[in-house]
Design an enzyme around this catalytic site. Structure first.
Site, mmCIF file in Angstrom:
data_model
loop_
_atom_site.group_PDB
_atom_site.id
_atom_site.type_symbol
_atom_site.label_atom_id
_atom_site.label_comp_id
_atom_site.label_asym_id
_atom_site.label_seq_id
_atom_site.Cartn_x
_atom_site.Cartn_y
_atom_site.Cartn_z
ATOM 1 C CD GLU A 49 31.847 3.755 -10.820
ATOM 2 O OE1 GLU A 49 30.887 3.478 -10.661
ATOM 3 O OE2 GLU A 49 32.512 4.444 -10.517
ATOM 4 C CG ASP A 93 -2.146 -1.002 1.026
ATOM 5 O OD1 ASP A 93 -2.200 -1.484 -0.091
ATOM 6 O OD2 ASP A 93 -2.881 -1.264 2.009
ATOM 7 C CG HIS A 128 23.368 -5.827 -11.102
ATOM 8 N ND1 HIS A 128 23.606 -7.382 -11.112
ATOM 9 C CD2 HIS A 128 22.896 -5.600 -9.667
ATOM 10 C CE1 HIS A 128 23.159 -7.684 -9.948
ATOM 11 N NE2 HIS A 128 22.913 -6.933 -9.052
HETATM 12 C C1 HEM Z 1 19.562 -4.783 -7.289
HETATM 13 C C2 HEM Z 1 24.258 -4.550 -6.387
HETATM 14 C C3 HEM Z 1 24.693 -9.180 -6.349
HETATM 15 C C4 HEM Z 1 20.128 -9.713 -7.935
HETATM 16 C C5 HEM Z 1 21.025 -4.353 -7.034
HETATM 17 C C6 HEM Z 1 21.224 -2.865 -6.867
HETATM 18 C C7 HEM Z 1 22.482 -2.795 -6.792
HETATM 19 C C8 HEM Z 1 23.263 -4.123 -6.726
HETATM 20 C C9 HEM Z 1 23.199 -1.631 -6.673
HETATM 21 C C10 HEM Z 1 20.317 -1.931 -7.285
HETATM 22 C C11 HEM Z 1 19.361 -1.570 -6.033
HETATM 23 C C12 HEM Z 1 17.921 -2.344 -6.101
HETATM 24 O O1 HEM Z 1 17.352 -2.167 -7.243
HETATM 25 O O2 HEM Z 1 17.453 -2.704 -5.246
HETATM 26 C C13 HEM Z 1 24.991 -5.785 -6.335
HETATM 27 C C14 HEM Z 1 26.155 -6.134 -6.022
HETATM 28 C C15 HEM Z 1 26.346 -7.258 -5.889
HETATM 29 C C16 HEM Z 1 24.922 -8.061 -6.331
HETATM 30 C C17 HEM Z 1 27.339 -5.123 -5.802
HETATM 31 C C18 HEM Z 1 27.371 -8.451 -5.737
HETATM 32 C C19 HEM Z 1 28.689 -8.006 -4.705
HETATM 33 C C20 HEM Z 1 23.751 -10.059 -6.834
HETATM 34 C C21 HEM Z 1 23.359 -11.120 -6.998
HETATM 35 C C22 HEM Z 1 22.078 -11.539 -7.510
HETATM 36 C C23 HEM Z 1 21.623 -10.076 -7.547
HETATM 37 C C24 HEM Z 1 24.394 -12.362 -6.713
HETATM 38 C C25 HEM Z 1 21.282 -12.588 -8.033
HETATM 39 C C26 HEM Z 1 22.000 -13.630 -8.729
HETATM 40 C C27 HEM Z 1 19.827 -8.634 -7.900
HETATM 41 C C28 HEM Z 1 18.320 -8.228 -8.086
HETATM 42 C C29 HEM Z 1 18.357 -7.001 -8.024
HETATM 43 C C30 HEM Z 1 19.450 -6.207 -7.648
HETATM 44 C C31 HEM Z 1 17.152 -9.324 -8.510
HETATM 45 C C32 HEM Z 1 16.927 -6.177 -8.101
HETATM 46 C C33 HEM Z 1 16.552 -5.714 -9.558
HETATM 47 C C34 HEM Z 1 15.179 -5.312 -9.578
HETATM 48 O O3 HEM Z 1 14.249 -5.700 -8.985
HETATM 49 O O4 HEM Z 1 15.184 -3.878 -10.294
HETATM 50 N N1 HEM Z 1 22.000 -4.935 -6.894
HETATM 51 N N2 HEM Z 1 24.200 -6.705 -6.442
HETATM 52 N N3 HEM Z 1 22.316 -8.965 -7.194
HETATM 53 N N4 HEM Z 1 20.319 -7.175 -7.566
HETATM 54 FE FE1 HEM Z 1 22.243 -7.192 -7.206
#
Ligand code: HEM
Length: 456
Positions: A263, A213, A324
């Site tokens: 970067e 909500d 990512h």
């Molecule tokens: C989102 C960093 C590892 C899956 C994010 C975000 C950042 C980030 C900065 C954006 C924040 C957000 O949308 O909530 C990282 C870093 C990692 C890492 C630095 C490793 C050191 C992983 C791994 C997975 C993953 C291993 C899965 C295999 C996701 C998913 C989202 C996300 C599903 C949300 C995407 C969305 O719903 O828009 N991550 N992440 N991340 N990350 Fe990672």
């Protein structure tokens, strides 16, 4: 009637009309699955048992004296918001496949877990996830881990106290194989960030009506059915009312200096100037450091972190398909793949991760993410995301490249980047950025129902 995990309507957990089965489900579910628990300070204890009865007694003891239910957690959050006191610490338990076996469940019974990734364990799945060979993992993770105990709180003292108590109860037949501690980092706006300096943890599947909500939902529906994270607990007294969730844990080390150099070099090679230079990192992550989605805006805006968006109006000229957050949640499809991320950053640093200091002052290791996520299927959620999305250079369209943050595997394919935000002009073919996140070890666990743990 068993709880309908596929119900699309978010759970109104404190409604007076909540049915008895759902109440029983919440009373027997661990916290931190349906809703993130405060875990600004966190300790993880990795344990191995060598005696069935003593291992069982240890887990039963924690469950009966130190763990609260999901429902109690939700009540605490409600009371805290109303100014009626702070909540109690989080204690969670995950058991590996080997753990179930060594707690006395016959191997053929462990097949009741219908997730083959869990039944294999992380070491046997390295080829699928593109992980380094087990010999390269940290020693603790090379061993056979039976259980993880998770302890979290807003303050360090309750975590330290519980850690000491729990270790004091560890029977002499058991071993503490390893331990991790993490603590949150925040940017000046107060948002949680990861070590590369970007807001993290914003986009989550939401299961509860009060959380749904509060979110705008013009473009993106944040409400997900319980089936994204819950499965019946096969060893619980009543699996139709007692649920659990598969927990993936991975220690992911971040080479921050290398990422910051990437970067800078990417901004140079694309000729980005002034504030537009921040777009280089945003093209890798899919969001600017302050969390602004790159697909929405050419620069961060410092406001509340937006999550009500899709990539529908973006052919890759705003946010590359490899970014990512676009790789790991394309948003127009794949909702059933989305897991509940509950990680925490680890490692101390002398520099400020959210400022613009040069790469030279950044750490090259010893810091990173204790990645944790709850799944209803490790096969079709975590492992699928890593293998078929992040590690695949041809997802979402051929030639997209690996996920520049978490992708693993040889990156020989060349990629292009939009030179100007939203314009069709692309860079000449560009080598993919180098891998800066290294998997140091991990395991697949099942977070069982409290009913199971108390019955041990
Ligand atoms: C989102 C960093 C590892 C899956 C994010 C975000 C950042 C980030 C900065 C954006 C924040 C957000 O949308 O909530 C990282 C870093 C990692 C890492 C630095 C490793 C050191 C992983 C791994 C997975 C993953 C291993 C899965 C295999 C996701 C998913 C989202 C996300 C599903 C949300 C995407 C969305 O719903 O828009 N991550 N992440 N991340 N990350 Fe990672």
């Amino acid at each position: 009637m068993p709880v309908d995990l596929n119900n699309e309507r978010p759970l109104a957990w404190d409604s007076a009309t909540l049915d008895a089965d759902t109440k029983a489900m919440l009373d027997n579910l661990q916290p931190n699955i349906l809703r993130a628990h405060v875990r600004e300070h966190m300790t993880l204890l990795f344990v191995r048992f060598n005696d069935v009865a003593e291992g069982r007694a240890f887990l039963r003891g924690i469950a009966t004296t130190k763990m609260k239910s999901a429902r109690r957690h939700l009540e605490e959050v409600r009371d805290f918001a109303a100014g009626r006191g702070r909540g109690t610490p989080y204690v969670g338990i995950g058991i590996s496949k080997a753990g179930y076996r060594d707690l006395g469940h016959p191997v053929e019974d462990v097949r009741r877990f219908d997730d083959e990734v869990f039944r294999d364990g992380m070491k046997r799945r390295i080829a699928r996830a593109g992980d380094p060979p087990v010999e390269e993992w940290e020693r603790a993770y090379q061993r056979e881990i039976h259980a993880v105990v998770l302890i979290g709180d807003a303050e360090p003292e309750p975590v330290a106290r519980l850690r000491a108590e729990i270790l004091g109860e560890l029977p002499s037949s058991a071993r503490l194989l390893g331990e991790e501690s993490g603590h949150g980092m925040r940017n000046p706006a107060g948002d949680g960030i990861e070590h590369f300096g970007y807001v993290d943890g914003r986009s989550q599947p939401l299961f509860l009506k009060d959380e749904v909500d509060r979110e705008p939902k013009q473009h993106w529906d944040p409400a997900f059915p319980l089936s994204n994270v819950l499965v019946p607990d096969p060893f619980a007294p009543d699996p139709s009312r007692h649920h659990g969730s598969y927990l993936v844990f991975r220690k992911l080390e971040q080479n921050v200096r290398a990422f910051k150099e990437i970067e800078r070099d990417l901004a140079d090679s694309l000729g980005l100037k002034g504030a537009d230079r921040d777009r280089a990192g945003a093209m890798l992550v899919g969001r600017f450091k302050d969390g602004t989605p790159l697909t929405l805006k050419p620069g961060g805006n410092g406001g509340p972190v937006v999550n009500d968006f899709t990539f529908d109006a973006d052919d890759g000229s705003k946010c590359p398909f490899s970014g990512h957050v676009r790789k790991t949640n394309p948003r127009s499809f794949g909702r059933e793949v989305i897991m509940a991320r509950r990680g925490q950053t680890y490692g101390d640093r002398a520099d400020d991760p959210s400022d613009d200091s040069p790469p030279e002052v950044r750490p090259t290791g010893e810091v990173g993410l204790l990645f944790m996520a709850f799944n209803s299927s490790l096969l079709s959620q975590f492992e699928f995301t890593q293998e078929s999305w992040a590690d695949s250079p041809d997802f979402e369209i051929p030639g997209t490249g690996h996920d520049p943050v978490i992708g693993q595997g040889v990156r020989d394919l060349k990629v292009t980047f939009p030179k100007v935000w939203g314009k069709p002009e692309m860079s000449p073919p560009h080598a993919q950025v180098a891998q800066t996140v290294t998997m140091k070890g991990g395991e697949y666990f099942f977070a069982p129902s409290l009913a199971y743990l108390r019955s041990l």
